[in-house]
Design a protein around this motif. Structure first.
Motif, mmCIF file in Angstrom:
data_model
loop_
_atom_site.group_PDB
_atom_site.id
_atom_site.type_symbol
_atom_site.label_atom_id
_atom_site.label_comp_id
_atom_site.label_asym_id
_atom_site.label_seq_id
_atom_site.Cartn_x
_atom_site.Cartn_y
_atom_site.Cartn_z
ATOM 1 N N HIS A 59 7.597 13.027 5.208
ATOM 2 C CA HIS A 59 7.546 12.447 3.866
ATOM 3 C C HIS A 59 7.120 10.971 3.921
ATOM 4 O O HIS A 59 6.261 10.514 3.141
ATOM 5 C CB HIS A 59 8.930 12.582 3.202
ATOM 6 C CG HIS A 59 8.983 11.972 1.834
ATOM 7 N ND1 HIS A 59 9.385 10.670 1.612
ATOM 8 C CD2 HIS A 59 8.662 12.489 0.601
ATOM 9 C CE1 HIS A 59 9.317 10.394 0.326
ATOM 10 N NE2 HIS A 59 8.891 11.496 -0.314
ATOM 11 N N ASP A 60 7.707 10.210 4.831
ATOM 12 C CA ASP A 60 7.373 8.775 4.925
ATOM 13 C C ASP A 60 5.907 8.558 5.313
ATOM 14 O O ASP A 60 5.220 7.685 4.761
ATOM 15 C CB ASP A 60 8.289 8.092 5.939
ATOM 16 C CG ASP A 60 9.742 8.041 5.468
ATOM 17 O OD1 ASP A 60 9.957 8.193 4.243
ATOM 18 O OD2 ASP A 60 10.636 7.840 6.306
ATOM 19 N N GLU A 85 3.708 9.256 2.470
ATOM 20 C CA GLU A 85 3.742 8.139 1.522
ATOM 21 C C GLU A 85 2.852 6.982 2.010
ATOM 22 O O GLU A 85 2.131 6.356 1.225
ATOM 23 C CB GLU A 85 5.177 7.652 1.346
ATOM 24 C CG GLU A 85 6.069 8.568 0.519
ATOM 25 C CD GLU A 85 5.680 8.557 -0.940
ATOM 26 O OE1 GLU A 85 5.173 7.511 -1.433
ATOM 27 O OE2 GLU A 85 5.841 9.583 -1.613
ATOM 28 N N ARG A 86 2.922 6.740 3.298
ATOM 29 C CA ARG A 86 2.085 5.664 3.842
ATOM 30 C C ARG A 86 0.613 6.010 3.717
ATOM 31 O O ARG A 86 -0.219 5.147 3.405
ATOM 32 C CB ARG A 86 2.456 5.397 5.307
ATOM 33 C CG ARG A 86 1.772 4.187 5.900
ATOM 34 C CD ARG A 86 2.514 3.708 7.130
ATOM 35 N NE ARG A 86 2.361 4.594 8.253
ATOM 36 C CZ ARG A 86 1.358 4.500 9.154
ATOM 37 N NH1 ARG A 86 0.451 3.565 9.012
ATOM 38 N NH2 ARG A 86 1.298 5.334 10.149
ATOM 39 N N THR A 127 -0.586 7.912 1.423
ATOM 40 C CA THR A 127 -0.916 7.801 -0.006
ATOM 41 C C THR A 127 -1.225 6.351 -0.373
ATOM 42 O O THR A 127 -2.195 6.061 -1.095
ATOM 43 C CB THR A 127 0.246 8.334 -0.847
ATOM 44 O OG1 THR A 127 0.489 9.710 -0.514
ATOM 45 C CG2 THR A 127 -0.063 8.227 -2.326
ATOM 46 N N ARG A 128 -0.380 5.429 0.140
ATOM 47 C CA ARG A 128 -0.632 4.013 -0.152
ATOM 48 C C ARG A 128 -1.957 3.554 0.442
ATOM 49 O O ARG A 128 -2.700 2.790 -0.170
ATOM 50 C CB ARG A 128 0.514 3.155 0.397
ATOM 51 C CG ARG A 128 1.847 3.389 -0.301
ATOM 52 C CD ARG A 128 2.822 2.257 0.039
ATOM 53 N NE ARG A 128 3.095 2.187 1.473
ATOM 54 C CZ ARG A 128 4.078 2.841 2.069
ATOM 55 N NH1 ARG A 128 4.869 3.657 1.357
ATOM 56 N NH2 ARG A 128 4.281 2.707 3.356
ATOM 57 N N LYS A 177 10.814 2.546 -4.670
ATOM 58 C CA LYS A 177 9.598 2.926 -3.952
ATOM 59 C C LYS A 177 9.589 2.453 -2.503
ATOM 60 O O LYS A 177 8.927 3.082 -1.658
ATOM 61 C CB LYS A 177 8.375 2.376 -4.679
ATOM 62 C CG LYS A 177 8.128 3.051 -6.025
ATOM 63 C CD LYS A 177 6.874 2.496 -6.701
ATOM 64 C CE LYS A 177 6.635 3.209 -8.039
ATOM 65 N NZ LYS A 177 5.411 2.706 -8.719
#
Length: 701
Positions: free
Chosen positions: A510-511, A514-515, A517-518, A553
């Motif tokens: 998940h992390d 997210e990274r 995605t950023r 976030k």
């Protein structure tokens, strides 16, 4: 990327060489064209001034010829103290026009007139014969002494130049010391020598000169080697020789044909103006003199009132001119009478004569501002004039420099005198200034263009290098988490992970997602920014709401990195409402926190502080502070540039693409704010500042 690779392969040094070659390719033809244009203008100006020099030389020559012509019109008898006016039979005797004192003549600088007979006897029209009759002619004793002093001076100058003997000079000086009532005894002739035969030629002359007392005047215009040697040894004040002049003759070849065509006509004109003149004259003389000197010749004598009148015919040669070793000028002629030869002439001071006849005319023209006029006599330079000051004379030929403008000989009897015009500073004319300004402008444009192209090329090379670094960094940033996600996904799919491990694997996946995605959002924002398509939608948002969104976030990511997250807002800031784009603001704070985590990974204090304060000037400041090494002072402005990284791509220890802080700056600006960084002790604090009062107006612009 092929274009970028070519730019990177070019390098700054190669770029400089290519641009320098391009610069020289433009500069050299332009310089040649300007130089040719300027040279042509110089030539045109040179030709104009040369025409002026020709005209001035003609004026100088005409003026001198008028003065000499007036002197040549003088009769043989004018060189005596008394002359017969009107008909000879009337016997009306009066003083000669040359007997006036001070000397009255139109020739500037004249010292006085003189005559030397065939026996070498010197006389001048200043003194009557005998001198004790001076009162009879209205000459007072004081004036007589002054006349006698000038008479002695004339004789001394001629004696110093070995033209007459100085035997009578001492006696004449003694007469100057006599009291006014002591009249000198009567002489047997107009001369002043006690021997009755007057002054004679210096005995130091050659043997044939002793037999011919006037031979020294014949030798004046003989430019033999012996005379040149005597002139040098006498210490005469000469500047040097014409051949010693260091004059630039670059224009002389273009003028050679004109000079060759003009010289024969000029010489012909000079020769046509010279001729021998005959005249019939009458001369009074005391009876004793005439009885002694004239009756043997069988000439008729007329007696009127105790004065005997002698009528004769004389033949007058044209005047000759010479520069004496003493620096004086002498103008003389040979007169033939009854087989006897007389020398008649006038002595002239050099500088007053040249000043009035040449220098004054020269300084009235524009030539005096850009040239020098040098006078040469038989190849010897003896005077030079410039427009700098009335007394600006050179002392050596080597001091004369510049381009040869014009040289010309004067008409006879001054044909041995040459006018030499040398350019001191040649103006280029009206168009020269325009050509110079065009040249200066062209050089400035070329230099400015060279500099701008060089800077642009360096920026393009740097941008291409940064883009390549970005591709390398983004590939690394994508490949590493994707590899980990794939590995943990395969382990979960195959059932290799225990129930205890599955939770940590899910959190890691998940992390990392997210990274990613950023990262992808940053890349997309970068694409919109490079296409000028960055658009923000501002809505009213409270500061407390913004900080809560940030906590949700990034809170977990900060904790998993082993850092403590501290968010706080002061009382006034917590009540503030801003017009912001919530997503863009979140992306700003996420990028700043992500940057703080990367560069403070080894810090002793593992904490991230996010604060919101309302400062003076009604500005709301969001601060993200870490406790890492801080930002070097020389990089504080560079870190907000696109693709800029403070570490070398090959040796860097942190991950990143170099676009995070650039996006922070662009997004803050798009919402009416700004971003800066200040160093703390320890760490660095990034501040995002939004003006509260102007937020509504500036957001989205």
């Amino acid at each position: 990327m092929a274009h970028g690779q070519r730019l990177v392969g070019l390098g700054p040094s190669q770029l400089r060489r290519w641009l320098l070659l391009f610069f020289l390719t433009l500069l050299i033809p332009s310089g040649v064209l300007i130089q040719q244009s300027y040279s042509q203008l110089k030539w045109e100006a040179f030709h104009q001034y040369r025409v002026q020099a020709e005209e001035l030389s003609t004026r100088i020559n005409d003026r001198l010829m008028r003065l000499i012509t007036e002197e040549e019109k003088r009769a043989f008898t004018d060189y005596a103290f008394l002359v017969v006016a009107g008909e000879a039979t009337a016997g009306f005797v009066q003083r000669s026009v040359l007997s006036s004192y001070p000397v009255n003549t139109s020739v500037p600088g004249v010292i006085g007139y003189f005559q030397v007979d065939d026996t070498g006897r010197f006389s001048s029209p200043l003194l009557p014969a005998p001198q004790d009759q001076a009162v009879r002619y209205g000459i007072a004793d004081d004036e007589l002494n002054q006349r006698l002093a000038l008479h002695v001076r004339l004789q001394q100058i001629l004696s110093e130049n070995r033209l007459v003997q100085s035997s009578g000079s001492g006696r004449d000086r003694d007469r100057l010391k006599q009291r006014p009532d002591e009249s000198p005894r009567r002489e047997s002739t107009a001369g002043l020598s006690s021997s009755g035969k007057g002054a004679r030629i210096d005995s130091t002359m050659e043997s044939d000169s002793a037999d011919q007392p006037q031979a020294a005047f014949d030798q004046l215009n003989q430019a033999d080697a012996k005379r040149q040697l005597e002139k040098k040894s006498s210490g005469s004040k000469l500047l040097g020789r014409v051949e010693d002049l260091k004059l630039d003759r670059r224009f002389e070849s273009r003028l050679a044909e004109e000079q060759a065509a003009a010289s024969p006509a000029q010489k012909l004109q000079q020769n046509e103006q010279r001729s021998i003149r005959k005249e019939r004259s009458v001369l009074p003389a005391p009876a004793s003199i005439m009885a002694e000197n004239e009756t043997d010749a069988g000439e008729p004598l007329t007696s009127q009132g105790g004065v005997r009148i002698h009528t004769f015919e004389s033949e007058l040669d044209p005047f000759e001119f010479s520069l004496l070793d003493s620096g004086h000028l002498v103008l003389f002629r040979k007169v033939w009478r009854d087989g006897r030869r007389f020398i008649q002439g006038l002595l002239i001071e050099q500088q007053p004569f040249l000043q009035a006849t040449i220098a004054d005319l020269f300084r009235e023209t524009a030539l005096s501002g850009m040239s020098e006029l040098t006078l040469a006599y038989r190849g010897d330079l003896f005077s030079t004039f410039s427009g700098k000051s009335p007394k600006s004379y050179q002392s050596r030929a080597t001091e004369l420099s510049g381009a040869l403008l014009y040289r010309n000989r004067l008409a006879a009897p001054l044909s041995e005198m040459e006018l030499i015009y040398s350019v001191r500073q040649l103006p280029a004319g009206p168009g020269g200034r325009l050509v110079l300004w065009v040249a200066i402008t062209l050089i400035l444009v070329l230099c400015g263009g060279f500099y701008l192209l060089y800077r642009l090329g360096l920026r393009q090379i740097e941008l291409a290098r940064q883009q390549q670094d970005f591709v390398s960094a983004i590939s690394h940033e994508l490949k590493t988490p994707l590899t980990s996600i794939r590995m943990y996904g395969e382990m979960l799919r195959e059932g290799w992970a225990s129930e205890e491990k599955k939770r940590s694997y899910y959190d890691y996946i998940h992390d990392e997602s997210e990274r990613l995605t950023r990262l992808i959002n940053n890349v997309l924002q970068l694409a919109r920014m490079t296409r000028n398509g960055l658009v923000v939608e501002c809505k009213p948002v409270g500061v407390t709401e913004l900080l809560d969104g940030i906590r949700s976030k990034i809170g977990s990511a900060v904790e998993r990195a082993g850092f403590e997250l501290n968010l706080r807002a002061d009382e006034m800031a917590a009540k503030t409402v801003l017009m912001l784009d919530g997503d863009s603001f979140s992306q700003i704070m996420i990028n700043l926190v992500d940057n703080a985590l990367k560069f403070s990974a080894r810090a002793e204090i593992r904490r991230i502080d996010i604060t919101a304060t309302l400062e003076r000037g009604n500005q709301l400041v969001f601060t993200v502070r870490d406790y890492g090494p801080g930002v070097p002072r020389d990089q504080m402005k560079k870190i907000f540039r696109l693709f800029y990284r403070s570490e070398n791509e090959l040796t860097r220890e942190t991950i990143g693409t170099g676009i995070g802080l650039a996006l922070v700056s662009q997004l803050a600006t798009a919402m009416g704010g700004r971003v800066d960084v200040i160093n703390q002790q320890p760490g660095a604090a990034f501040r995002v500042i939004f003006p509260v009062s102007a937020a509504n107006d500036q957001c989205g612009e």
